[in-house]
Design a protein around this motif. Structure first.
Motif: not given
Length: 224
Positions: A2, A47, A116, A120
Motif C-alpha cells: 500500500y 491508496h 485500508l 481494499y
C-alpha cells in the motif's frame, strides 16, 4: 504494498510519521509542493492520504474536496484543531477519519490499517486516475481535469486519451488506436480516426492543453 501520501508541512512531524509507517511495510511519499497538492496526489496515486488542515497556500479542507472530485481513496485528517466545527468540516469535505495532535503513533497506524481493510479488502481499487503533466483523467466517469477546469469526454475521446496517457513517451500506432476504438469489427477509414483525434485536440485546447498530443508522421500519436 500500500502507498500512503503524507500532506504535512511540519517537517519533524512528517518525518516521524513516515518512519513509523515504513516500519509496518508501507510505501510512503511526503508532499513537498504544497502549492498544487492535487497534482502531487494524481502523480503518486496513493491508496490512502494523511492530510494536515493548516497548510501553505490552501488548507487541508480545500485539498480534500479537490481529491474527492477525482478519487474515493481514504483520507485521514491530522490537526491540532479539535473543535466540533473542524471535525464536521472534515467529514463534509470527504474525510474518513480525524486524528487530533498530539497523537499516539499506534492509534494512527490502527486507523490506517482499518481504513485500508475497509477500502481494499474485496479487491476493489478506487484509485482510477491517470496523470500526465498536470492533466488528470478520471477512469470512473470519463472526465479530464486541468488547472481546476473539467470537461466530459465522449466515448472515443476518452479511449484515445486513456491509451495515449497510459503510454506517455511512446508512439501509439494508428492501427492500435483503431483496434481499441472499433475492435476491428468492421473496416474504418483512417480519415475517421484523424477526425476523432482532431476533435479531441480541440477539447484539450479548451482546458489550455495545446499541443498535448503530438503526431508522428506515418507512425501514430504520442504524449511526449
Amino acid at each position: 504494498m500500500y502507498k500512503i501520501l503524507i500532506v504535512e508541512d511540519n517537517k519533524v512531524l512528517c518525518n516521524n510519521i513516515e518512519e513509523g509507517i515504513i516500519k509496518w511495510g508501507f510505501d510512503v511519499i511526503s508532499i513537498e509542493n504544497f502549492e498544487n497538492v492535487l497534482e502531487e496526489f494524481a502523480k503518486h496515486n496513493p491508496h490512502l492520504v494523511i492530510m494536515d488542515i493548516n497548510l501553505p497556500y490552501f488548507d487541508g479542507f480545500y485539498w480534500c474536496k479537490k481529491i474527492r472530485d477525482i478519487s474515493k481513496v481514504p483520507i485521514i485528517f491530522l490537526s491540532s484543531r479539535d473543535s466540533n466545527m473542524d471535525i464536521v468540516m472534515a467529514v463534509n469535505m470527504g474525510g474518513d477519519d480525524f486524528v487530533t495532535k498530539p497523537f499516539s503513533m499506534d492509534i494512527l497506524l490502527a486507523k490506517i490499517q482499518a481504513l485500508l481493510r475497509r477500502a481494499y479488502s474485496y479487491g476493489s481499487d478506487d484509485r482510477q486516475i491517470i496523470e500526465c503533466d498536470g492533466a488528470i483523467l478520471n477512469i470512473n466517469d470519463g472526465t479530464l481535469t486541468y488547472n481546476d477546469k473539467d470537461i466530459e469526454l465522449t466515448r472515443n475521446e476518452f479511449k484515445i486519451l486513456q491509451l495515449l496517457m497510459k503510454n506517455k513517451g511512446k508512439i501509439v500506432t494508428r492501427d492500435r488506436i483503431m483496434r481499441v476504438l472499433w475492435e476491428s469489427e468492421y473496416f474504418i477509414s483512417e480519415n475517421t480516426l484523424t477526425v476523432n483525434v482532431n476533435r479531441l485536440r480541440k477539447r484539450l485546447e479548451e482546458l489550455g492543453l495545446k499541443d498535448f498530443i503530438v503526431t508522428k508522421k506515418s507512425q501514430g500519436y504520442m504524449i511526449p
